[in-house]
Scaffold this motif. Sequence first.
Motif, PDB file in Angstrom:
ATOM      1  N   GLU A  46       0.832  -1.198   0.000  1.00  0.00           N
ATOM      2  CA  GLU A  46       0.000   0.000   0.000  1.00  0.00           C
ATOM      3  C   GLU A  46       0.869   1.251   0.000  1.00  0.00           C
ATOM      4  N   PHE A  47       0.543   2.203  -0.849  1.00  0.00           N
ATOM      5  CA  PHE A  47       1.246   3.471  -0.885  1.00  0.00           C
ATOM      6  C   PHE A  47       0.913   4.292   0.359  1.00  0.00           C
ATOM      7  N   ALA A  48       1.930   4.907   0.956  1.00  0.00           N
ATOM      8  CA  ALA A  48       1.718   5.746   2.124  1.00  0.00           C
ATOM      9  C   ALA A  48       2.029   7.222   1.828  1.00  0.00           C
ATOM     10  N   ALA A  49       3.221   7.497   1.298  1.00  0.00           N
ATOM     11  CA  ALA A  49       3.604   8.897   1.106  1.00  0.00           C
ATOM     12  C   ALA A  49       4.696   9.014   0.061  1.00  0.00           C
ATOM     13  N   HIS A  50       4.732  10.189  -0.572  1.00  0.00           N
ATOM     14  CA  HIS A  50       5.763  10.485  -1.563  1.00  0.00           C
ATOM     15  C   HIS A  50       6.250  11.913  -1.359  1.00  0.00           C
ATOM     16  N   ILE A  51       7.532  12.127  -1.632  1.00  0.00           N
ATOM     17  CA  ILE A  51       8.098  13.467  -1.564  1.00  0.00           C
ATOM     18  C   ILE A  51       8.967  13.699  -2.797  1.00  0.00           C
ATOM     19  N   SER A  52       8.884  14.889  -3.330  1.00  0.00           N
ATOM     20  CA  SER A  52       9.620  15.210  -4.550  1.00  0.00           C
ATOM     21  C   SER A  52      11.110  15.364  -4.269  1.00  0.00           C
ATOM     22  N   ARG A  53      11.879  15.476  -5.324  1.00  0.00           N
ATOM     23  CA  ARG A  53      13.337  15.564  -5.189  1.00  0.00           C
ATOM     24  C   ARG A  53      13.758  16.734  -4.306  1.00  0.00           C
ATOM     25  N   SER A  54      13.096  17.844  -4.452  1.00  0.00           N
ATOM     26  CA  SER A  54      13.461  19.034  -3.682  1.00  0.00           C
ATOM     27  C   SER A  54      12.851  19.043  -2.295  1.00  0.00           C
ATOM     28  N   GLY A  55      11.817  18.226  -2.096  1.00  0.00           N
ATOM     29  CA  GLY A  55      11.086  18.215  -0.835  1.00  0.00           C
ATOM     30  C   GLY A  55       9.922  19.179  -0.793  1.00  0.00           C
ATOM     31  N   ILE A  56       9.724  19.914  -1.874  1.00  0.00           N
ATOM     32  CA  ILE A  56       8.662  20.920  -1.880  1.00  0.00           C
ATOM     33  C   ILE A  56       7.286  20.273  -1.975  1.00  0.00           C
ATOM     34  N   THR A  58       4.637  17.077  -1.593  1.00  0.00           N
ATOM     35  CA  THR A  58       4.358  15.823  -0.911  1.00  0.00           C
ATOM     36  C   THR A  58       2.974  15.323  -1.277  1.00  0.00           C
ATOM     37  N   TYR A  59       2.793  14.020  -1.151  1.00  0.00           N
ATOM     38  CA  TYR A  59       1.500  13.420  -1.470  1.00  0.00           C
ATOM     39  C   TYR A  59       1.313  12.230  -0.548  1.00  0.00           C
ATOM     40  N   TYR A  60       0.061  12.009  -0.098  1.00  0.00           N
ATOM     41  CA  TYR A  60      -0.216  10.976   0.882  1.00  0.00           C
ATOM     42  C   TYR A  60      -1.354  10.077   0.445  1.00  0.00           C
ATOM     43  N   GLY A  61      -1.272   8.818   0.860  1.00  0.00           N
ATOM     44  CA  GLY A  61      -2.392   7.929   0.697  1.00  0.00           C
ATOM     45  C   GLY A  61      -3.515   8.309   1.643  1.00  0.00           C
TER      46      GLY A  61
END
Length: 127
Positions: A46-56, A58-61
């Motif tokens: 299950e996907f929980a969270a993602h963060i972009s290369r710069s950290g700017i 974010t996305y959450y399940g």
Amino acid sequence: QVQLVESGGGLVQAGGSLRLSCAASGRTFSRYGMGWFRQAPGKELEFAAHISRSGIFTYYGDSVKGRFTISRDNAKSTVYLQMNSLQPEDSAVYYCAARTSTYTPGSIPRAQDYDYWGRGTQVTVSS
């Protein structure tokens, strides 16, 4: 190539908090978008969270939104997952993963979109 090692898992009571870390080595960490996934026994990844290369960005399940926070420190080549208000259903093996492809905002990150994976860290939440 990048190597990923998770840490910070453990046993916690319901309502408690944990912070997971994922240390990366190898190629330049800032080249990768980073994600956290989890897998409970007998269930799909299950996907929980993602963060972009710069950290700017974010996305959450949906199941963790509002309770979990992903962050990264590119100087330390580390990504974190702060988990608050933990519940027994959060019990799972948590994996961090790195992707070279650019995440498309609004899409649901898929495991196959990530190129490198750690071995996981166990999180157990007791009721």
